[in-house]
Design a protein around this motif. Structure first.
Motif, PDB file in Angstrom:
ATOM      1  N   GLY A  56       0.794  -1.222   0.000  1.00  0.00           N
ATOM      2  CA  GLY A  56       0.000   0.000   0.000  1.00  0.00           C
ATOM      3  C   GLY A  56       0.824   1.268   0.000  1.00  0.00           C
ATOM      4  N   SER A  57       2.127   1.144  -0.195  1.00  0.00           N
ATOM      5  CA  SER A  57       2.989   2.321  -0.214  1.00  0.00           C
ATOM      6  C   SER A  57       2.667   3.208  -1.426  1.00  0.00           C
ATOM      7  CB  SER A  57       4.459   1.894  -0.251  1.00  0.00           C
ATOM      8  OG  SER A  57       5.305   3.012  -0.427  1.00  0.00           O
ATOM      9  N   LYS A  58       2.877   4.501  -1.263  1.00  0.00           N
ATOM     10  CA  LYS A  58       2.666   5.435  -2.369  1.00  0.00           C
ATOM     11  C   LYS A  58       3.856   5.469  -3.314  1.00  0.00           C
ATOM     12  CE  LYS A  58      -0.419   8.428   0.307  1.00  0.00           C
ATOM     13  NZ  LYS A  58      -0.665   9.798   0.835  1.00  0.00           N
ATOM     14  N   ILE A 126      -4.716 -10.608   0.346  1.00  0.00           N
ATOM     15  CA  ILE A 126      -5.829 -10.659   1.307  1.00  0.00           C
ATOM     16  C   ILE A 126      -5.658  -9.571   2.366  1.00  0.00           C
ATOM     17  CG2 ILE A 126      -6.850 -12.019   3.176  1.00  0.00           C
ATOM     18  CD1 ILE A 126      -6.317 -14.517   1.455  1.00  0.00           C
ATOM     19  N   PHE A 127      -4.471  -9.474   2.946  1.00  0.00           N
ATOM     20  CA  PHE A 127      -4.242  -8.490   3.998  1.00  0.00           C
ATOM     21  C   PHE A 127      -4.153  -7.073   3.439  1.00  0.00           C
ATOM     22  CE2 PHE A 127      -3.281 -12.177   6.533  1.00  0.00           C
ATOM     23  CZ  PHE A 127      -3.654 -11.802   7.810  1.00  0.00           C
ATOM     24  N   HIS A 128      -3.652  -6.940   2.229  1.00  0.00           N
ATOM     25  CA  HIS A 128      -3.613  -5.609   1.609  1.00  0.00           C
ATOM     26  C   HIS A 128      -5.021  -5.065   1.430  1.00  0.00           C
ATOM     27  CE1 HIS A 128      -2.769  -2.307  -1.071  1.00  0.00           C
ATOM     28  NE2 HIS A 128      -3.444  -2.875  -2.057  1.00  0.00           N
ATOM     29  N   LYS A 132      -6.652  -1.777   3.323  1.00  0.00           N
ATOM     30  CA  LYS A 132      -7.272  -0.685   2.573  1.00  0.00           C
ATOM     31  C   LYS A 132      -8.700  -0.416   3.046  1.00  0.00           C
ATOM     32  CE  LYS A 132      -6.999  -0.161  -1.797  1.00  0.00           C
ATOM     33  NZ  LYS A 132      -7.063  -0.391  -3.257  1.00  0.00           N
ATOM     34  N   ALA A 133      -9.356  -1.454   3.552  1.00  0.00           N
ATOM     35  CA  ALA A 133     -10.751  -1.313   3.977  1.00  0.00           C
ATOM     36  C   ALA A 133     -10.885  -0.719   5.381  1.00  0.00           C
ATOM     37  CB  ALA A 133     -11.444  -2.674   3.934  1.00  0.00           C
ATOM     38  N   THR A 134      -9.768  -0.378   6.019  1.00  0.00           N
ATOM     39  CA  THR A 134      -9.838   0.244   7.339  1.00  0.00           C
ATOM     40  C   THR A 134     -10.595   1.555   7.258  1.00  0.00           C
ATOM     41  OG1 THR A 134      -7.696  -0.744   7.927  1.00  0.00           O
ATOM     42  CG2 THR A 134      -8.489   1.066   9.307  1.00  0.00           C
ATOM     43  N   SER A 135     -11.561   1.731   8.118  1.00  0.00           N
ATOM     44  CA  SER A 135     -12.394   2.941   8.064  1.00  0.00           C
ATOM     45  C   SER A 135     -11.571   4.182   8.412  1.00  0.00           C
ATOM     46  CB  SER A 135     -13.575   2.817   9.023  1.00  0.00           C
ATOM     47  OG  SER A 135     -13.132   2.807  10.364  1.00  0.00           O
ATOM     48  N   ILE A 157      -4.636  -0.504  12.874  1.00  0.00           N
ATOM     49  CA  ILE A 157      -4.891  -0.961  11.503  1.00  0.00           C
ATOM     50  C   ILE A 157      -4.735  -2.468  11.370  1.00  0.00           C
ATOM     51  CG2 ILE A 157      -4.141  -0.774   9.102  1.00  0.00           C
ATOM     52  CD1 ILE A 157      -3.354   2.104   9.644  1.00  0.00           C
ATOM     53  N   LEU A 158      -3.604  -3.013  11.832  1.00  0.00           N
ATOM     54  CA  LEU A 158      -3.369  -4.449  11.651  1.00  0.00           C
ATOM     55  C   LEU A 158      -4.367  -5.325  12.420  1.00  0.00           C
ATOM     56  CD1 LEU A 158       0.528  -4.852  11.522  1.00  0.00           C
ATOM     57  CD2 LEU A 158      -1.134  -5.025   9.661  1.00  0.00           C
ATOM     58  N   PRO A 159      -4.652  -5.048  13.708  1.00  0.00           N
ATOM     59  CA  PRO A 159      -5.672  -5.875  14.386  1.00  0.00           C
ATOM     60  C   PRO A 159      -7.033  -5.803  13.706  1.00  0.00           C
ATOM     61  CG  PRO A 159      -4.389  -4.649  15.990  1.00  0.00           C
ATOM     62  CD  PRO A 159      -4.013  -4.110  14.649  1.00  0.00           C
ATOM     63  N   SER A 160      -7.423  -4.603  13.271  1.00  0.00           N
ATOM     64  CA  SER A 160      -8.708  -4.448  12.597  1.00  0.00           C
ATOM     65  C   SER A 160      -8.709  -5.175  11.253  1.00  0.00           C
ATOM     66  CB  SER A 160      -8.999  -2.956  12.391  1.00  0.00           C
ATOM     67  OG  SER A 160     -10.200  -2.775  11.677  1.00  0.00           O
ATOM     68  N   ALA A 161      -7.593  -5.060  10.520  1.00  0.00           N
ATOM     69  CA  ALA A 161      -7.492  -5.723   9.211  1.00  0.00           C
ATOM     70  C   ALA A 161      -7.499  -7.241   9.367  1.00  0.00           C
ATOM     71  CB  ALA A 161      -6.223  -5.263   8.496  1.00  0.00           C
ATOM     72  N   PHE A 162      -6.841  -7.740  10.408  1.00  0.00           N
ATOM     73  CA  PHE A 162      -6.801  -9.190  10.613  1.00  0.00           C
ATOM     74  C   PHE A 162      -8.190  -9.749  10.850  1.00  0.00           C
ATOM     75  CE2 PHE A 162      -6.319 -13.016  13.225  1.00  0.00           C
ATOM     76  CZ  PHE A 162      -5.483 -13.757  12.404  1.00  0.00           C
ATOM     77  N   ARG A 163      -9.002  -9.026  11.620  1.00  0.00           N
ATOM     78  CA  ARG A 163     -10.376  -9.483  11.860  1.00  0.00           C
ATOM     79  C   ARG A 163     -11.172  -9.536  10.559  1.00  0.00           C
ATOM     80  NH1 ARG A 163      -9.806  -6.266  16.650  1.00  0.00           N
ATOM     81  NH2 ARG A 163     -10.724  -4.475  15.580  1.00  0.00           N
TER      82      ARG A 163
END
Length: 242
Positions: A56-58, A126-128, A132-135, A157-163
């Motif tokens: 997700g880097s720019k 999958i994790f990317h 990206k879907a983090t609110s 971000i990572l705990p939320s993304a993992f769920r």
């Protein structure tokens, strides 16, 4: 499950090919399959997490090589990747004169490399997607608390993304279990290799392969139960309160 257990009992009692020796083949194959899948998933997850962040880097020079890697490994069959790594290692100049050859001459390790590289590609995407879907609300709240980017990534971000990624990653684990059946083509004695050996010795293809199919089914049910349990625990806050 009761019907499956009854079928196992009847099969073992009525069929003479299921002796202590042949069951030993299946036991050895089960251990090899579990080791191959477990190690590839663990190593793949460790590699995929930082790659999914970098994806997700720019900066194009960071994200484009990762995108190309995931595109290639997700766009080609795992069997072809296994063949290239297993047979291609021999043609690396000077490899047979190094300490690496002691490891790579065993078919298990080229297979482990192929399986790991494949699952890294899928897990990274999958994790990317989950990252990206983090609110934006979660990110803005973390910034309001004065969190640095690294701290925000670790704690928010990572705990939320993992769920969010858990259901898709559960499918990836099952996919790797089923894909491990191709490991026998490079002489690895996994579950499918054990079934082939029993079939070659007793000329009983239906019994040999139906039995191994039932073992794969049991492993799949166990994985499904594990991920359903994890989803209930980690996503419990999303359920409406009664």
């Amino acid at each position: 499950m009761e019907q499956l257990s009854a079928w196992f009992t009847e099969l073992l009692a009525d069929n003479s090919i299921f002796t202590a020796r042949t069951l030993g083949y299946y036991g050895e194959g089960l251990v090899t399959t579990v080791q191959l899948v477990f190690l590839s998933l663990v190593i793949g997850l460790v590699i995929a997490v930082p790659l999914s962040i970098a994806r997700g880097s720019k900066r194009k020079w960071i994200k484009m090589p990762i995108f190309f890697y995931t595109y290639v490994f997700r766009g080609t069959p795992l069997l072809i990747q296994l063949y290239i790594i297993y047979y291609g290692v021999v043609f690396i100049e000077g490899i047979q004169d190094t300490w690496l050859w002691v490891i790579l001459e065993e078919p298990f390790y080229p297979a482990l490399i192929a399986f790991t590289l494949n699952t890294v590609a899928y897990t990274t995407e999958i994790f990317h997607g989950a990252i990206k879907a983090t609110s934006k609300g979660e990110i803005e709240a973390a910034r309001a608390y004065g969190m640095s980017k690294s701290l925000m990534m670790r704690r928010i971000i990572l705990p939320s993304a993992f769920r969010r990624a858990l259901p898709a990653y559960g499918n990836e684990v099952i996919f790797m279990l089923h894909a491990s059946a191709i490991a026998s083509v490079v002489t690895i004695m996994d579950l499918t290799g054990a079934a082939r050996l029993v079939y070659a010795r007793f000329y009983a293809p239906f019994d040999a392969f139906l039995f191994v199919a039932a073992l794969y089914l049991c492993l799949t049910f166990a994985i499904l139960y594990l991920f359903r349990y994890l989803e209930r625990r980690m996503l419990a806050h999303l359920k409406p309160q009664s």
